[in-house]
Write an enzyme that holds these catalytic residues in place. Structure first.
Site, short mmCIF file in Angstrom:
data_model
loop_
_atom_site.label_atom_id
_atom_site.label_comp_id
_atom_site.label_asym_id
_atom_site.label_seq_id
_atom_site.Cartn_x
_atom_site.Cartn_y
_atom_site.Cartn_z
N ASP A 161 0.76 -1.31 -0.06
CA ASP A 161 -0.25 0.00 0.05
C ASP A 161 0.85 1.40 0.26
OD1 ASP A 161 -2.02 1.95 0.22
OD2 ASP A 161 -2.89 1.15 2.11
N ASP A 365 -3.03 7.74 -4.84
CA ASP A 365 -3.13 6.55 -3.88
C ASP A 365 -3.65 5.38 -4.79
OD1 ASP A 365 -3.34 4.98 -1.60
OD2 ASP A 365 -5.48 5.34 -1.62
#
Length: 485
Positions: A161, A365
């Site tokens: 992530d 993101d």
């Protein structure tokens, strides 16, 4: 970090969540182009690949992609829907709905963290926090690697992530652990496992460090939904194929609650001091990049690359912005958006600025699917897109999508172009990055959404097919079209 062993290959598998569609267009950096063609395909049927250690690059015969002389590491990317075991009763529509549900949870966690950093969330002594977000059901990026932990290496699935920092996994003995696909890691059986002392800088870099009676560092991470992980902070060896990366700081969790089901833990690639990318930054020149292919192209995977070759010459770059209140996220400047060759009125740079309190801004993101724009910007963009698509038959709203169309019976459609105007970089999006299928019957929706928060999030649907480059050495983010080859 030193690389042990001969040059060898790493074919580790990552899984990303985004949406599948084929496209036939010419990508231009100019906002003057008014329309482009979109080939209309419905959601693909679920399919599962047969994975084993050799196929995933974790076996003894995996080939070399790590060259110690070029300081470059490249590993494969695949879609999350191919992660075994696969629910044979899943439908394209049910999988799509689950993605949107997970996406909503992740966005809430991101905005809560950003608001907290800006001083808008009260944190009591028992309110633990960090820049890690839940995996899988809790809205993680849903892309995975199969890597080895410890010596001898025990291979497990790990969520990766770019919006997270702390690396952690479940460890034996488990006072409270969720279900994972592989056996829980036992640190007592690893010769390379070492606890971190309380006076170590690694311990001080944690958001919420603790200390046991043996003066060993403890970590504790909590999430916006109440999930958490608690355990010993340590250093350990991670193995990618036949290559080892020593002394990676990670949490060894003995008490873990939440819907992380499946993966053994999480590996952060954020900007913080404890992320994997930061810890190995000197080894790989503080550069990494990835490209997201759609699920229909999963038979020919793309890659995530660490090192000098992660940066492509044909890319356009925008400067990274530093938020003094929050160092995890990759902030960039967004100055406007064009639809159909014209700038959208009402979308100005002031809507996307980080204020003196650290609130607002725009982050790139990989773990959020649908781009969220602060509400005034979204309304202006949506209305401009509706005006340019008034000839399409409208369809009912779906979940967070308030602009949908019935394109059944068509094989191709002309859709207005869209350009994101970042600072010093215009990003022309393929049509499939903003008009996506949501069922198998020809329903398509505009893949943006509004958000009440001041934070804008550029999600992975809009990043699809670009190589996205994080050049931390020069403090910039780059985008290269057709970068998955």
């Amino acid at each position: 970090m030193k690389d042990n062993g001969k040059p060898s290959s790493i074919h580790t598998v990552f899984f990303f969540t985004f949406f599948a569609i084929s496209i036939s267009i010419s990508i231009s950096s100019s906002s003057a182009l008014k329309y482009q063609s979109l080939v209309l395909n419905s959601l693909p049927k679920p399919q599962s690949l047969s994975w084993n250690n050799e196929k995933m690059g974790t076996g003894p015969d995996s080939e070399s992609t790590l060259d110690p002389y070029s300081n470059t590491l490249s590993v494969d990317l695949h879609h999350v829907d191919n992660l075994p075991p696969f629910d044979i009763n899943s439908t394209p529509e049910s999988l799509f709905e689950l993605r949107l549900q997970r996406d909503a949870v992740r966005v809430e966690a991101l905005t809560t963290l950003a608001a907290g950093a800006a001083g808008k969330v009260s944190r009591g002594k028992k309110d633990l926090s960090s820049s890690v977000f839940s995996g899988l059901k809790e809205g993680s990026g849903e892309y995975f690697t199969r890597l080895g932990v410890g010596t001898p290496a025990k291979f497990v699935y790990m969520v990766l992530d770019t919006g997270s920092d702390v690396v952690w996994l479940q460890c034996f003995p488990c006072r409270n652990c969720y279900t994972q696909s592989d056996p829980i890691f036992n640190p007592k059986k690893s010769s390379s496992f070492h606890g971190v002392s309380c006076d170590s800088p690694l311990c001080r870099w944690l958001d919420s460090p603790g200390c046991n009676n043996r003066k060993q560092c403890l970590y504790q991470v909590s999430y916006g939904d109440g999930s958490f992980t608690i355990g010993d902070f340590s250093t350990e060896t991670l193995t990618f194929g036949r290559n080892r990366v020593n002394n990676i700081a990670l949490g060894c969790g003995h008490d873990n609650e939440g819907l992380f089901v499946g993966a053994a833990g999480l590996m952060g690639l954020g900007r913080g001091k404890l992320s994997f990318s930061t810890q190995t930054g000197r080894r790989f020149g503080n550069k990494f990049s990835y490209c997201l292919v759609d699920r229909s192209a999963s038979s020919k995977p793309s890659s995530i690359t660490f090192g000098e070759s992660a940066v492509m010459q044909k890319a356009v770059f925008t400067p990274l912005i530093t938020n003094p209140k929050l160092d995890t996220f990759y902030y960039v400047g967004l100055n406007g958006i064009s639809v159909g060759g014209a700038r959208v009125a009402g979308i100005t740079p002031s809507l996307f600025e980080v204020d003196p309190h650290g609130d607002g801004g725009v982050i790139v993101d990989s773990g959020t699917a649908v781009t969220r724009l602060t509400q005034p910007a979204y309304v202006a963009l949506r209305d401009a897109f509706r005006n340019k698509t008034s000839h399409f038959k409208r369809a009912p709203e779906l979940s967070l999508f308030d602009t949908c169309f019935d394109l059944s019976g068509k094989t191709e459609a002309k859709v207005p172009t869209m350009v994101l105007h970042f600072t010093n970089a215009d990003l022309s999006l393929p049509a499939s990055n903003y008009l996506i299928p949501v069922d198998t019957d020809g329903k398509f929706c505009f893949a943006f959404a509004g958000i009440s928060s001041a934070l804008t999030i550029i999600g992975n649907i809009q990043q699809q097919s670009f190589r996205v480059m994080f050049d931390l050495a020069k403090s910039r983010v780059g985008f290269a079209p057709r970068g998955c080859a």
